[in-house]
Write an enzyme that holds these catalytic residues in place. Sequence first.
Site, PDB file in Angstrom:
ATOM      1  N   LYS A  51      -0.110  -0.334  -1.743  1.00 26.73           N
ATOM      2  CA  LYS A  51       0.676   0.874  -1.442  1.00 26.73           C
ATOM      3  C   LYS A  51      -0.256   2.060  -1.216  1.00 26.73           C
ATOM      4  CE  LYS A  51       4.619  -0.945  -3.985  1.00 26.73           C
ATOM      5  NZ  LYS A  51       5.387  -1.016  -5.245  1.00 26.73           N
ATOM      6  N   GLN A  95       5.773   1.552 -11.157  1.00 24.35           N
ATOM      7  CA  GLN A  95       5.691   0.131 -10.781  1.00 24.35           C
ATOM      8  C   GLN A  95       6.365  -0.747 -11.829  1.00 24.35           C
ATOM      9  OE1 GLN A  95       4.390  -1.083  -7.812  1.00 24.35           O
ATOM     10  NE2 GLN A  95       5.179  -3.057  -8.522  1.00 24.35           N
ATOM     11  N   ASP A 118      11.968   4.667  -4.447  1.00 26.41           N
ATOM     12  CA  ASP A 118      12.347   3.271  -4.673  1.00 26.41           C
ATOM     13  C   ASP A 118      13.867   3.084  -4.546  1.00 26.41           C
ATOM     14  OD1 ASP A 118      10.226   1.543  -4.995  1.00 26.41           O
ATOM     15  OD2 ASP A 118       9.985   1.902  -7.146  1.00 26.41           O
TER      16      ASP A 118
END
Length: 295
Positions: A51, A95, A118
């Site tokens: 990422k 994460q 997200d």
Amino acid sequence: MTILNGKEIAADALAGCREQVQGLEARGVTPGLAVVIVGKDPASHVYVGSKVKTCADLGIYSRRIELPEETSQKEVLEVVAGLNADPSIHGILVQSPPPPHINEEEIIRLIDPDKDVDGFHPVNVGKLVMEDDSGFVPCTPQGCIQLLERAGIETSGANAVVIGRSMIVGKPMALLLMGRGINATVTVAHSRTKELAKVCREADILIPAIGKPEFVTADFVKEGAVVIDVGINRLEDSSRKSGYRLVGDVAYEEVAPKCRAITPVPGGVGPMTIAMLMSNTIKAARSSMDQAEGG
Ligand code: NAD
């Protein structure tokens, strides 16, 4: 049989993202993404690395915040609160999975919904259900939809079967597939589904998101189906330098010959997920700018 090359399709999407970043730069804004990772989970560190690297490739500012395994819930919440207040950060992600002592849901609820790239915050989940485009859609299911669209797969009226009902993949995947513009007839199967293989054989589009290596065998798949394999599983492999290889939830070798189209693992859904994260971060930067200019 067509192999749906996620790497190539993601590269296309990323080229579009790069142009949009340049457009924002011209307006004086650099999109910024903060990635928080707690603990040492090796796969998570690989994902975070990809990422951050993709951000650098596109000209997106990224901040990687690595916290030790023993970090407390309160400390993680403080980090998120700081990022919420930081104007150089437009997108925040923590994460998954964090260590077991961390309450992930509480952290997600603290993230500013306008920075929740997200798409896991209840406000964004609600907007997805309501088909309100101002929200953020979770990256993996959004990536699957783009794969289908860019590969020219007809979805309207198609029977789609999603295996898995997680908040990260299965549920949002089902919502997107049934939504306007996609118009599939959707079945969601899960660990309690009876006669799973039979249910799956009804699918024109089969999307396994289970987390079990090579679980979906040829008897789950109708001749001519499109299979989008979301699973990413590590199998020990001493012949590899890394000591492992990645496989999907689909037994690729036996399933692929029956398919009209199928995604490989790796190189299928994974790269699309990262591309959608970039796209969400750009969207967050743009809407914060629009808000600043409007107000
Ligand atoms: P999860 O563990 O939260 O959910 C798994 C789902 O599978 C559950 O809903 C469960 O009901 C279902 N399931 C479990 N066993 C089953 C069985 N025997 N039969 C039918 N259904 C069963 O996992 P998740 O976060 O949704 O991830 C699923 C997979 O997708 C994992 O392999 C994960 O690594 C992968 N993943 C990939 C990406 C990507 O970018 N490609 C992103 C997220 C997750």
